[in-house]
Design a protein around this motif. Structure first.
Motif, PDB file in Angstrom:
ATOM      1  N   UNK A   1     -37.487 133.545   9.922  1.00 14.33           N
ATOM      2  CA  UNK A   1     -37.076 132.153   9.772  1.00 14.33           C
ATOM      3  C   UNK A   1     -36.590 131.932   8.350  1.00 14.33           C
ATOM      4  N   UNK A  18     -34.138 135.750   5.683  1.00 13.64           N
ATOM      5  CA  UNK A  18     -35.006 136.907   5.554  1.00 13.64           C
ATOM      6  C   UNK A  18     -34.288 138.125   6.128  1.00 13.64           C
ATOM      7  N   UNK A  20     -35.327 141.090   6.142  1.00 13.93           N
ATOM      8  CA  UNK A  20     -36.233 142.211   6.378  1.00 13.93           C
ATOM      9  C   UNK A  20     -36.213 142.704   7.802  1.00 13.93           C
ATOM     10  N   UNK A  21     -37.213 143.432   8.088  1.00 17.05           N
ATOM     11  CA  UNK A  21     -37.390 144.093   9.362  1.00 17.05           C
ATOM     12  C   UNK A  21     -37.359 143.091  10.505  1.00 17.05           C
ATOM     13  N   UNK A  22     -36.572 143.380  11.509  1.00 11.94           N
ATOM     14  CA  UNK A  22     -36.497 142.442  12.631  1.00 11.94           C
ATOM     15  C   UNK A  22     -36.978 143.120  13.898  1.00 11.94           C
ATOM     16  N   UNK A  23     -37.490 142.327  14.813  1.00 10.23           N
ATOM     17  CA  UNK A  23     -37.914 142.896  16.075  1.00 10.23           C
ATOM     18  C   UNK A  23     -36.700 143.246  16.915  1.00 10.23           C
ATOM     19  N   UNK A  24     -36.924 144.187  17.824  1.00 12.37           N
ATOM     20  CA  UNK A  24     -35.849 144.498  18.760  1.00 12.37           C
ATOM     21  C   UNK A  24     -36.189 143.874  20.083  1.00 12.37           C
ATOM     22  N   UNK A  27     -32.654 145.008  25.642  1.00 11.29           N
ATOM     23  CA  UNK A  27     -33.182 145.857  26.704  1.00 11.29           C
ATOM     24  C   UNK A  27     -33.048 147.325  26.329  1.00 11.29           C
ATOM     25  N   UNK A  28     -33.686 148.139  27.094  1.00 11.45           N
ATOM     26  CA  UNK A  28     -33.580 149.562  26.851  1.00 11.45           C
ATOM     27  C   UNK A  28     -32.905 150.210  28.045  1.00 11.45           C
ATOM     28  N   UNK A  29     -32.141 151.254  27.746  1.00 15.07           N
ATOM     29  CA  UNK A  29     -31.439 151.879  28.849  1.00 15.07           C
ATOM     30  C   UNK A  29     -32.396 152.679  29.699  1.00 15.07           C
ATOM     31  N   UNK A 134     -41.036 160.833  21.730  1.00 14.30           N
ATOM     32  CA  UNK A 134     -40.267 159.746  22.303  1.00 14.30           C
ATOM     33  C   UNK A 134     -40.217 159.894  23.805  1.00 14.30           C
TER      34      UNK A 134
END
Lengths: 308, 330, 320
Positions: A1, A18, A20-24, A27-29, A134
């Protein structure tokens, strides 16, 4: 924010974002597409540097032209050493399957420069920890490496022959010639594809045998050259041409000759295995190689992580 | 404050008064354009010395020169009075435990240490027994006959150390001896090193993990940009760093009152308050400690803790190599 | 930005283990481990061979085991791929692919975790910025210094936005400044977005510095699980420690010790400078200042006596 504020005197608000680090939150393939990422990785790293791929692709291009030229110049000449169903063959037709005497060399080198050390290099560099911590399954890894390496090898075994077959179609003078010429194209493709996969799989299977890429590459070379020559020698000595199918390049050649229904009359020198033996050998090598690969990779996956 | 059982170097039994163990004079080493060390002079007389410095500062170069693996481009290195690169006799009295882990995987631990013992001049008849003893001292009695390939990192480390000690050298050079070693084994190895120093050996130990050095010795040398930046006792060096005033933290029940008692002193540079503590920065720690003692008694302040968060090796190293001047307590 | 706090009691625990057991032939790597682990930064300690890496393998679903293991509420036996989507691993050894630059490596890592290509590229750059490698990110990882390699390992563990990070010896080979910076980076993570961290290391001061909880493993089981204070306090003489202090003075320890003894204290010397003093009933640390003042000694260090982390660790492991 973002930080924002309004000056009490009524000036426009300001904001500091900001970074900085952001969430993802995207979607994921789906899992089934992971292997494609590996394919891309294999191909792009092969393309780096001159000696892994570029030189040999240039060599194949030169070879293709070098075969295309006599195809054009001598297209009506009879190629004495090959016969098709009792009839002799013209140069423009003969050079198509014959080209599989030359392209496999480049395929061998491409496989040696890349696939034959691929898994060993990964083992040594700790790449397995990278992959398998992974969501990557052993089958994804195997599929990715196989398809990627096959694509690299196919620049030798598939691209050149395919272009030559198209060229052959172009050389046809009338419709009567075009149709049978067109029929040759899918045959070249088939040989190229099966050959590429076989080369890739076998080289990769060797590369999974040790953690040292130089050793596995040497194993591949020894298998291809030494073991192959021994098989050919045996075939000659025992007068059973089919035995020569154990040698990979001969198997490819035999498959090509067989598909083109071209045979070598006795006295030409080299023995060419029959189509069934060649086809069988290529399939067998592919199957066995895949099994070996899968086993070795699965085992490495377990052993991979952690040290103490 | 580093939380470790503080047991710095026990005084060695005999200090060489006449000849320095290691004498380095104006030594420089260049690899083509790459600087190794530049004009380094250093004397080691005995005991345990910590060799510190950022990566690439020249520590390994210096150690290799002492061990005889490298020759200086300029200047002179002498170990026991002789040049180590030219004198097998000097090298026989050195035990070197390098950082890298290349052991011969195919040999068992016992075989490997025996082999190294013989290479270091131990007579054949005794080599095996000595090797076994060294390995047992390192806690590897169960793994004598196992191949090195299967060893964990900590076990490899201990095997390397056994190899380093087997021929009873007078000078030990240890490069990161405690990486990958679990806390139990670490305590044992620290004990071994201190025993060695107590019996008269000289130890030069290099590590990035500063609290390990603190557990072993108070005497250090700091290499920075290829040169000797500081040498001597950690706390003496600290007093020399006047750019960073001494920081003292007092946990007590009435920090502001204590602060009031200190505020008038001219050596006090800053006073900072926490919920239950006051942190004072002073240019003259000696006077400050005196004053603190007085104020505590005068105003009957109950003190729970009195510490100097930056009077440790971490802080000293930080200040010397130009880190930001933040508190590095712990 | 308000941090997302993981410590909500309704959120699933980071790790839930019930009777997890794994043996390799005669070697019992894990012997029926049962625990529920929550927290922000958790230190995982233990001697070599204690079962830490086996535990990790079980968590990621890489090896079959008896018993039940859940990570972030997901079952390690049946949902291990979803777990790997949400867990990041920073390995101890070098783990990179030849010829790739840092950006390519991180983007590859992100794509392997299922992110689409453009997202992967973007997040790769972001992760490398965060790890402090912005200037060098277009260079090949092979040419990196040790410190930079550690940072790349951290970046590739972060790139797919995990909720739980497993860091294996993250400060290995780093010089003191780089170590400090790495620890700060790690400490920053839970605050920035609430991802939890499990830190596996042999370096107790690192644990002391950044962990709020400690799990100690030994011989295949968890021997201790709690906060660092609990660990320190857990000694058998904990209560009796209330009046014990570590003291250091400027000089003249012998005289000071004698004076204290006369005043009714029990004094033990820890060379070269430290005195461990047990005060008599009804007195407090002021007694020390009084006695010091009486002989003109200067107190330079005073702390309640407690196990150092190392001693506490030994105690826990030694009891096994």
């Amino acid at each position: 924010m973002p930080l924002s504020g309004q000056h009490p005197a009524g000036r426009a608000a300001a904001a500091i974002h900001d970074l900085g680090y952001k969430r993802y939150l995207g979607n994921r393939r789906p899992q089934s597409t992971r292997w494609r990422v590996l394919v891309k990785n294999v191909v792009t790293t092969s393309w780096r540097g001159w000696w892994r791929m570029k030189m040999w692709v240039i060599g194949c291009a030169v070879t293709t032209v070098a075969i295309g030229v006599p195809m054009y110049i001598s297209r009506d000449r009879i190629f004495e050493e090959l016969v098709r169903r009792g009839m002799t063959v013209r140069w423009s037709d003969a050079l198509l399957p014959l080209s599989f005497r030359f392209f496999p060399w480049f395929a061998f080198i491409l496989a040696a420069a890349g696939a034959a050390g691929a898994v060993a290099r990964d083992l040594r560099a700790g790449a397995f920890e990278f992959y398998f911590s992974r969501p990557v399954r052993p089958i994804d890894y195997v599929l990715g490496k196989v398809v990627g390496s096959a694509m690299v090898v196919s620049t030798a075994l598939l691209a050149g022959p395919f272009l030559l077959s198209l060229f052959r179609v172009g050389l046809a003078r009338d419709l009567d010639e075009v149709l049978p010429a067109l029929a040759l194209v899918p045959r070249m493709l088939l040989v190229g594809m099966l050959g590429s996969v076989a080369y890739a799989v076998v080289a990769l299977a060797f590369s999974s045998m040790s953690t040292r890429p130089r050793i596995t590459t040497a194993m591949w070379a020894a298998f291809y050259l030494l073991f192959g020559s021994i098989a050919e020698g045996l075939a000659f000595a025992l007068r059973t041409p089919d035995l020569a199918a154990i040698s990979l390049p001969r198997a490819v050649e035999g498959f090509a000759f067989g598909l083109f229904q071209v045979s070598v009359p006795p006295g030409f020198g080299r023995l060419t295995p029959g189509i069934a033996a060649s086809y069988g050998a290529l399939l067998a090598y592919t199957a066995v190689g895949l099994i070996v690969l899968q086993i070795r990779v699965k085992r490495a996956e377990r052993a991979g992580l952690g040290g103490g | 404050m580093a939380d470790v059982a503080v047991q710095p170097a026990v005084e060695p039994a005999v200090k060489q008064a006449t000849q320095a163990v290691v004498q380095i004079d104006g030594c420089s080493k260049w690899y083509g354009h790459v600087l190794g060390v530049s004009e380094v002079s250093w004397t080691v007389r005995g005991g345990i010395v910590g060799l510190l410095g950022p990566n690439g500062a020249g520590k390994s170069t210096l150690m290799k020169m002492i061990v005889g693996l490298l020759r200086p481009t300029r200047g002179r290195v002498a170990v026991f009075g002789q040049e180590p690169s030219r004198s097998p006799d000097a090298r026989r009295r050195i035990g070197y435990c390098p950082e890298h882990e290349n052991l011969y995987d195919e040999l068992t631990a016992l075989e490997w240490v025996t082999c190294m013992a013989q290479l270091s001049g131990v007579p054949r008849a005794r080599a095996r027994a000595d090797a076994e003893r060294a390995l047992v001292e390192m806690g590897l009695q169960e793994s004598l006959k196992r191949r090195v390939r299967g060893f964990s990192k900590g076990m490899r480390q201990r095997t390397k150390l056994a190899q380093c000690l087997v021929h009873d050298p007078q000078l030990l050079i240890l490069d990161e001896p405690l990486t990958g070693v679990d806390p139990i084994a670490r305590a044992e190895i620290v004990d071994r090193i201190q025993d060695a120093a107590a019996s008269g050996k000289t130890v030069i130990v290099s590590s990035h993990v500063l609290y390990e050095i603190e557990a072993l010795t108070e005497e250090i040398i700091v290499i920075y940009r290829g040169q000797v930046l500081a040498e001597g006792n950690i706390y003496e060096i600290r007093t020399l760093i006047d750019k960073h005033p001494h920081r003292i933290r007092i946990e007590c029940d009435r920090p502001r009152e204590l602060g009031e008692g200190l505020a008038g002193e001219d050596h006090v540079v800053t006073l900072a308050f926490e919920r239950a503590a006051v942190v004072v920065e002073t240019a003259e720690p000696d006077r400050c400690y005196d004053r603190i003692g007085k104020v505590v008694l005068e105003r009957k302040i109950h003190v729970r803790g009195l510490t100097s968060p930056d009077n440790n090796l971490g802080a000293v190293f930080d200040y010397l190599t130009g880190g930001t001047a933040r508190s590095v307590g712990g | 930005m308000p941090p997302v706090v993981v410590a909500s009691p309704h959120a699933p625990a980071l790790l839930e283990l019930r009777g997890v057991q794994k043996s390799y032939g005669n070697v019992h790597a894990l012997v029926g481990v049962t625990a529920e682990i929550r927290g922000e930064v958790i230190g995982l300690l233990g001697p070599n061979g204690a079962g830490k890496s086996t535990l990790l393998k079980c968590m990621l679903g890489l090896t079959p085991h008896a018993g039940e293991a859940r990570v972030l509420g997901l079952s390690a036996e049946s949902e291990s791929f979803r777990i790997r989507d949400r867990v990041g691993y920073m390995p101890e050894q070098d783990s990179y692919l030849a010829d790739l630059t840092a950006v390519e490596l991180c983007a590859f890592a992100a794509e392997l975790s299922g992110l689409p290509r453009s997202e992967a590229m973007q997040r790769a750059h972001a992760a490398l910025y965060y790890a402090g490698l912005e200037e060098k990110r277009y260079l090949k990882v092979e040419g990196y210094s040790t410190g930079m390699k550690q940072r790349v390992k951290l970046a590739q563990a972060l790139v797919h936005d995990p909720e739980l990070l497993f860091l294996d010896e993250p400060t290995n080979g780093l010089d003191p400044r780089a170590r400090e910076e790495m620890l700060e980076l790690i400490l920053d993570l839970p605050q920035r977005r609430g991802c939890a961290i499990i830190l596996s290391t042999h370096l107790l001061p690192d644990v002391d510095r950044i962990c709020d909880q400690v799990v100690i493993m030994h011989r295949g089981n968890i021997r201790f699980h709690g906060t660092i204070e609990d660990l320190r306090r857990g000694g058998p003489v904990a209560d009796a420690r209330a009046h014990v202090y570590d003291v250091e003075i400027k000089s003249g320890e012998d005289e000071f010790a004698a004076v204290l003894a006369r005043a009714g204290c029990e004094v033990e010397r820890k060379p070269p400078r430290r005195l461990v003093v047990r005060l008599p009933e009804g007195t407090d640390s002021t007694l020390l200042f009084q006695q010091a003042s009486a002989i003109d000694a200067q107190i330079r260090h005073l702390e309640p006596n407690q196990d150092s982390l190392e001693e506490a660790f030994m105690r826990v492991v030694g009891e096994a």
